[in-house]
Scaffold this motif. Sequence first.
Motif, mmCIF file in Angstrom:
data_model
loop_
_atom_site.group_PDB
_atom_site.id
_atom_site.type_symbol
_atom_site.label_atom_id
_atom_site.label_comp_id
_atom_site.label_asym_id
_atom_site.label_seq_id
_atom_site.Cartn_x
_atom_site.Cartn_y
_atom_site.Cartn_z
ATOM 1 N N GLY A 1 -0.959 23.711 -24.489
ATOM 2 C CA GLY A 1 -0.552 25.036 -24.953
ATOM 3 C C GLY A 1 -0.003 25.930 -23.863
ATOM 4 O O GLY A 1 -0.006 27.156 -23.997
ATOM 5 N N ILE A 2 0.506 25.349 -22.776
ATOM 6 C CA ILE A 2 1.054 26.134 -21.671
ATOM 7 C C ILE A 2 2.415 26.698 -22.073
ATOM 8 O O ILE A 2 3.296 25.962 -22.535
ATOM 9 C CB ILE A 2 1.191 25.265 -20.410
ATOM 10 N N GLN A 3 2.588 27.995 -21.907
ATOM 11 C CA GLN A 3 3.838 28.661 -22.218
ATOM 12 C C GLN A 3 4.682 28.819 -20.955
ATOM 13 O O GLN A 3 4.155 29.103 -19.878
ATOM 14 C CB GLN A 3 3.578 30.036 -22.837
ATOM 15 N N PHE A 4 5.996 28.646 -21.123
ATOM 16 C CA PHE A 4 6.901 28.778 -19.981
ATOM 17 C C PHE A 4 6.831 30.189 -19.405
ATOM 18 O O PHE A 4 6.944 31.176 -20.122
ATOM 19 C CB PHE A 4 8.336 28.470 -20.409
ATOM 20 N N GLY A 5 6.639 30.300 -18.096
ATOM 21 C CA GLY A 5 6.566 31.595 -17.433
ATOM 22 C C GLY A 5 5.184 32.211 -17.411
ATOM 23 O O GLY A 5 4.987 33.250 -16.772
ATOM 24 N N SER A 6 4.225 31.594 -18.088
ATOM 25 C CA SER A 6 2.862 32.133 -18.108
ATOM 26 C C SER A 6 2.155 31.810 -16.794
ATOM 27 O O SER A 6 2.637 31.024 -15.972
ATOM 28 C CB SER A 6 2.082 31.556 -19.286
ATOM 29 N N SER B 1 0.836 -1.207 0.000
ATOM 30 C CA SER B 1 0.000 0.000 0.000
ATOM 31 C C SER B 1 0.868 1.253 0.000
ATOM 32 O O SER B 1 0.557 2.241 -0.688
ATOM 33 C CB SER B 1 -0.938 -0.002 1.202
ATOM 34 N N ASN B 2 1.959 1.232 0.756
ATOM 35 C CA ASN B 2 2.870 2.384 0.775
ATOM 36 C C ASN B 2 3.527 2.583 -0.587
ATOM 37 O O ASN B 2 3.700 3.722 -1.054
ATOM 38 C CB ASN B 2 3.948 2.190 1.843
ATOM 39 N N ILE B 3 3.903 1.483 -1.217
ATOM 40 C CA ILE B 3 4.526 1.566 -2.536
ATOM 41 C C ILE B 3 3.537 2.112 -3.562
ATOM 42 O O ILE B 3 3.900 2.900 -4.450
ATOM 43 C CB ILE B 3 5.052 0.184 -2.962
ATOM 44 N N GLN B 4 2.278 1.718 -3.445
ATOM 45 C CA GLN B 4 1.259 2.216 -4.369
ATOM 46 C C GLN B 4 1.040 3.716 -4.215
ATOM 47 O O GLN B 4 0.897 4.437 -5.211
ATOM 48 C CB GLN B 4 -0.053 1.453 -4.128
ATOM 49 N N VAL B 5 1.036 4.205 -2.964
ATOM 50 C CA VAL B 5 0.890 5.642 -2.732
ATOM 51 C C VAL B 5 2.076 6.401 -3.317
ATOM 52 O O VAL B 5 1.922 7.440 -3.979
ATOM 53 C CB VAL B 5 0.744 5.941 -1.232
ATOM 54 N N LEU B 6 3.278 5.886 -3.080
ATOM 55 C CA LEU B 6 4.483 6.520 -3.614
ATOM 56 C C LEU B 6 4.473 6.526 -5.145
ATOM 57 O O LEU B 6 4.833 7.529 -5.776
ATOM 58 C CB LEU B 6 5.721 5.783 -3.095
ATOM 59 N N SER B 7 4.042 5.427 -5.744
ATOM 60 C CA SER B 7 3.982 5.333 -7.201
ATOM 61 C C SER B 7 2.940 6.300 -7.768
ATOM 62 O O SER B 7 3.162 6.928 -8.813
ATOM 63 C CB SER B 7 3.650 3.903 -7.628
ATOM 64 N N LEU B 8 1.803 6.444 -7.061
ATOM 65 C CA LEU B 8 0.770 7.388 -7.504
ATOM 66 C C LEU B 8 1.275 8.826 -7.425
ATOM 67 O O LEU B 8 1.041 9.629 -8.344
ATOM 68 C CB LEU B 8 -0.484 7.226 -6.645
ATOM 69 N N LEU B 9 1.972 9.148 -6.349
ATOM 70 C CA LEU B 9 2.572 10.475 -6.208
ATOM 71 C C LEU B 9 3.523 10.754 -7.363
ATOM 72 O O LEU B 9 3.470 11.824 -7.990
ATOM 73 C CB LEU B 9 3.311 10.568 -4.874
ATOM 74 N N PHE B 10 4.373 9.793 -7.670
ATOM 75 C CA PHE B 10 5.350 9.928 -8.748
ATOM 76 C C PHE B 10 4.661 10.083 -10.100
ATOM 77 O O PHE B 10 5.044 10.936 -10.914
ATOM 78 C CB PHE B 10 6.260 8.703 -8.752
ATOM 79 N N ALA B 11 3.619 9.292 -10.338
ATOM 80 C CA ALA B 11 2.931 9.324 -11.629
ATOM 81 C C ALA B 11 2.253 10.673 -11.864
ATOM 82 O O ALA B 11 2.314 11.219 -12.978
ATOM 83 C CB ALA B 11 1.902 8.194 -11.696
ATOM 84 N N VAL B 12 1.630 11.236 -10.832
ATOM 85 C CA VAL B 12 0.945 12.521 -10.982
ATOM 86 C C VAL B 12 1.953 13.634 -11.241
ATOM 87 O O VAL B 12 1.744 14.498 -12.105
ATOM 88 C CB VAL B 12 0.092 12.830 -9.736
ATOM 89 N N VAL B 13 3.061 13.630 -10.505
ATOM 90 C CA VAL B 13 4.096 14.647 -10.714
ATOM 91 C C VAL B 13 4.669 14.545 -12.126
ATOM 92 O O VAL B 13 4.864 15.562 -12.813
ATOM 93 C CB VAL B 13 5.220 14.493 -9.666
ATOM 94 N N LEU B 14 4.922 13.328 -12.577
ATOM 95 C CA LEU B 14 5.441 13.130 -13.930
ATOM 96 C C LEU B 14 4.430 13.602 -14.979
ATOM 97 O O LEU B 14 4.801 14.251 -15.980
ATOM 98 C CB LEU B 14 5.768 11.649 -14.138
ATOM 99 N N PHE B 15 3.164 13.313 -14.745
ATOM 100 C CA PHE B 15 2.106 13.706 -15.682
ATOM 101 C C PHE B 15 2.016 15.234 -15.794
ATOM 102 O O PHE B 15 1.905 15.789 -16.901
ATOM 103 C CB PHE B 15 0.776 13.127 -15.208
ATOM 104 N N ILE B 16 2.075 15.925 -14.657
ATOM 105 C CA ILE B 16 2.015 17.388 -14.675
ATOM 106 C C ILE B 16 3.241 17.972 -15.362
ATOM 107 O O ILE B 16 3.144 18.956 -16.115
ATOM 108 C CB ILE B 16 1.867 17.939 -13.241
ATOM 109 N N ASN B 17 4.406 17.374 -15.136
ATOM 110 C CA ASN B 17 5.632 17.832 -15.800
ATOM 111 C C ASN B 17 5.490 17.764 -17.315
ATOM 112 O O ASN B 17 5.912 18.673 -18.040
ATOM 113 C CB ASN B 17 6.819 16.989 -15.356
ATOM 114 N N LEU B 18 4.898 16.681 -17.800
ATOM 115 C CA LEU B 18 4.726 16.523 -19.244
ATOM 116 C C LEU B 18 3.672 17.483 -19.785
ATOM 117 O O LEU B 18 3.802 17.998 -20.901
ATOM 118 C CB LEU B 18 4.347 15.078 -19.571
ATOM 119 N N LEU B 19 2.623 17.728 -19.009
ATOM 120 C CA LEU B 19 1.584 18.652 -19.442
ATOM 121 C C LEU B 19 2.109 20.079 -19.557
ATOM 122 O O LEU B 19 1.660 20.851 -20.415
ATOM 123 C CB LEU B 19 0.397 18.617 -18.481
ATOM 124 N N LYS B 20 3.064 20.444 -18.694
ATOM 125 C CA LYS B 20 3.613 21.800 -18.737
ATOM 126 C C LYS B 20 4.405 22.035 -20.015
ATOM 127 O O LYS B 20 4.421 23.143 -20.543
ATOM 128 C CB LYS B 20 4.516 22.045 -17.525
#
Length: 247
Positions: free
Chosen positions: A51-56, A22-41
């Motif tokens: 269409g997100i612009q750097f610094g906007s 369960s702890n590993i799943q929470v950690l993996s979910l945290l990692f996946a969301v952060v990675l997803f947001i990084n790619l969306l930016k």
Amino acid sequence: MDLKNKEELAQILEEERHMPMSNIQVLSLLFAVVLFINLLKGGGAFKSPLGIQFGSSSFWVSNGIMIGWILLVSVFARSYLVRRYEIKERCGYPYVDGDIKWDSRATVVYPIICTTAGFFAGMFGVGGGIVKGPLMLAMGVHPKVSSASSACMILFTSFTATTSFVVFGLLDMEYAAICLVLGFVATLVGQIGLFYLMERFQRNSYIAFSIGGIVLLSAFLMTIQSLLSMADSGGPRPPSGLCTGKQ
């Protein structure tokens, strides 16, 4: 000790015999969301799907969402650890050398120290394990547990940082391929060699010595590299804006 406490203690001891999935799943979910947001930016080498612009404003909002998500998971983890600590205290849990008592103070102090370590590791381009390894040893964690925990944390943090560099076009793939092979081989040889020494001489102190040696060597090499860079550029570089693109 009443029957309820005995049952809770037996349950905790049984749970700790196995990997906490369960702890590993929470950690993996945290990692996946952060990675997803990084790619969306998005970034210089990878355009944002939204269409997100750097610094906007949307760029900073996405960063705020990422930080908020990390804080939310951190609060959840702290609540879980404190609640489990209270149960252990009530049941008379038999702590062993190297166990950490995650009370209300420890669940605030140690994360702050680790966050500070990660901040400066990212700022100066050094591995967070250089700080977290000695920190866990100072906390009284067993050297083997400290080494394994540090390696696990670096797996997630380094991969996240690497994706950020890729998105912004700051990763030289030729260097990356060479460093990946060298890092893998060096880690494998180091693990095998250290395991052999510990098995032969029955001394866990070799892990502490190796961590201390790496920290000392890294500080020495970073100082030399900084002095050489300053000498080549004629002194410290002038300040530049975050979004100017100047190196």
